[in-house]
Scaffold this motif. Structure first.
Motif, short mmCIF file in Angstrom:
data_model
loop_
_atom_site.label_atom_id
_atom_site.label_comp_id
_atom_site.label_asym_id
_atom_site.label_seq_id
_atom_site.Cartn_x
_atom_site.Cartn_y
_atom_site.Cartn_z
N LEU A 100 0.90 -1.15 0.00
CA LEU A 100 0.00 0.00 0.00
C LEU A 100 0.93 1.20 0.00
O LEU A 100 1.59 1.49 0.99
CB LEU A 100 -0.92 0.02 1.22
N PHE A 101 1.03 1.87 -1.12
CA PHE A 101 2.00 2.94 -1.33
C PHE A 101 1.34 4.29 -1.03
O PHE A 101 0.32 4.62 -1.63
CB PHE A 101 2.51 2.89 -2.77
N CYS A 102 1.92 5.03 -0.11
CA CYS A 102 1.33 6.29 0.34
C CYS A 102 2.21 7.47 -0.01
O CYS A 102 3.41 7.47 0.30
CB CYS A 102 1.11 6.25 1.84
N GLY A 103 1.61 8.46 -0.64
CA GLY A 103 2.34 9.66 -1.02
C GLY A 103 2.41 10.65 0.12
O GLY A 103 1.63 10.62 1.07
N MET A 104 3.39 11.51 0.00
CA MET A 104 3.61 12.56 0.99
C MET A 104 3.81 13.88 0.26
O MET A 104 4.03 13.91 -0.95
CB MET A 104 4.87 12.26 1.81
N SER A 105 3.75 14.96 0.99
CA SER A 105 4.07 16.27 0.43
C SER A 105 5.20 16.86 1.25
O SER A 105 5.57 16.34 2.29
CB SER A 105 2.84 17.18 0.44
N ASN B 220 6.36 20.10 -6.14
CA ASN B 220 5.61 19.34 -7.16
C ASN B 220 6.40 18.13 -7.64
O ASN B 220 5.84 17.05 -7.85
CB ASN B 220 5.24 20.24 -8.33
N ASN B 221 7.69 18.30 -7.83
CA ASN B 221 8.54 17.17 -8.24
C ASN B 221 8.56 16.09 -7.18
O ASN B 221 8.52 14.89 -7.49
CB ASN B 221 9.96 17.64 -8.55
N PHE B 222 8.62 16.50 -5.92
CA PHE B 222 8.62 15.56 -4.80
C PHE B 222 7.34 14.72 -4.82
O PHE B 222 7.38 13.49 -4.74
CB PHE B 222 8.76 16.32 -3.48
N LYS B 223 6.19 15.39 -4.93
CA LYS B 223 4.91 14.68 -4.94
C LYS B 223 4.78 13.75 -6.14
O LYS B 223 4.21 12.67 -6.03
CB LYS B 223 3.75 15.67 -4.93
N PHE C 192 6.05 9.91 -6.02
CA PHE C 192 5.16 8.87 -5.50
C PHE C 192 4.15 8.43 -6.55
O PHE C 192 3.93 7.24 -6.76
CB PHE C 192 4.45 9.36 -4.24
N LYS C 193 3.54 9.39 -7.21
CA LYS C 193 2.53 9.08 -8.24
C LYS C 193 3.16 8.28 -9.38
O LYS C 193 2.60 7.28 -9.83
CB LYS C 193 1.94 10.38 -8.78
N ASP C 194 4.34 8.69 -9.82
CA ASP C 194 5.01 8.02 -10.93
C ASP C 194 5.41 6.59 -10.56
O ASP C 194 5.26 5.66 -11.37
CB ASP C 194 6.24 8.81 -11.37
N LEU C 195 5.91 6.39 -9.36
CA LEU C 195 6.29 5.04 -8.92
C LEU C 195 5.07 4.14 -8.77
O LEU C 195 5.10 2.97 -9.14
CB LEU C 195 7.07 5.10 -7.61
N ALA C 196 4.00 4.68 -8.24
CA ALA C 196 2.76 3.90 -8.10
C ALA C 196 2.28 3.43 -9.46
O ALA C 196 1.87 2.27 -9.62
CB ALA C 196 1.70 4.73 -7.40
N LYS C 197 2.34 4.31 -10.43
CA LYS C 197 1.91 3.95 -11.79
C LYS C 197 2.86 2.93 -12.41
O LYS C 197 2.43 1.93 -12.98
CB LYS C 197 1.84 5.21 -12.65
N LEU D 286 -2.09 11.22 -0.82
CA LEU D 286 -1.60 12.06 0.28
C LEU D 286 -2.04 11.44 1.60
O LEU D 286 -3.19 11.60 2.02
CB LEU D 286 -2.10 13.49 0.14
N LEU D 287 -1.12 10.76 2.24
CA LEU D 287 -1.40 10.06 3.49
C LEU D 287 -1.99 10.99 4.54
O LEU D 287 -2.93 10.63 5.24
CB LEU D 287 -0.11 9.44 4.02
#
Length: 94
Positions: free
Chosen positions: A16-21, A32-35, A38-43, A52-53
């Motif tokens: 369960l992959f959770c993004g952070m800001s 924006n690059n940081f966020k 997570f999205k790119d790796l999940a995809k 966003l946890l």
């Protein structure tokens, strides 16, 4: 992070992959690059993803401990709501 995901996948461990800001003090582009990491790796790895946890908790002093960054008891109730249906999706795979 990719290496960790690969190792989990090699061992058939569900993720369960959770993004952070990150705070904007580092700049909007950096944030924006940081966020997007997570999205790119999940995809890329087709992971169940919580964008966003800490959604609804971040920067709310009533929901964080004294450091202003980590949830208190009430904040964690919101974190649970944020991940609940994603976690159920992961658990259904067993």
């Amino acid at each position: 992070i990719s290496n960790i995901i690969k190792k989990f996948n090699e061992n058939d461990i569900e993720i369960l992959f959770c993004g952070m800001s990150i705070v904007l003090a580092h700049g909007l582009k950096y944030s924006n690059n940081f966020k997007s990491i997570f999205k790119d790796l999940a995809k890329k790895y087709n992971l169940e993803f919580v964008p966003l946890l800490l959604k609804g908790v971040t920067l709310n002093p009533e929901l964080n401990i004294e450091d202003g960054m980590h949830p208190n008891k009430e904040g964690y109730k919101i974190v649970v709501e944020n991940i609940y249906h994603h976690l159920i999706s992961v658990l259904k795979k067993f």
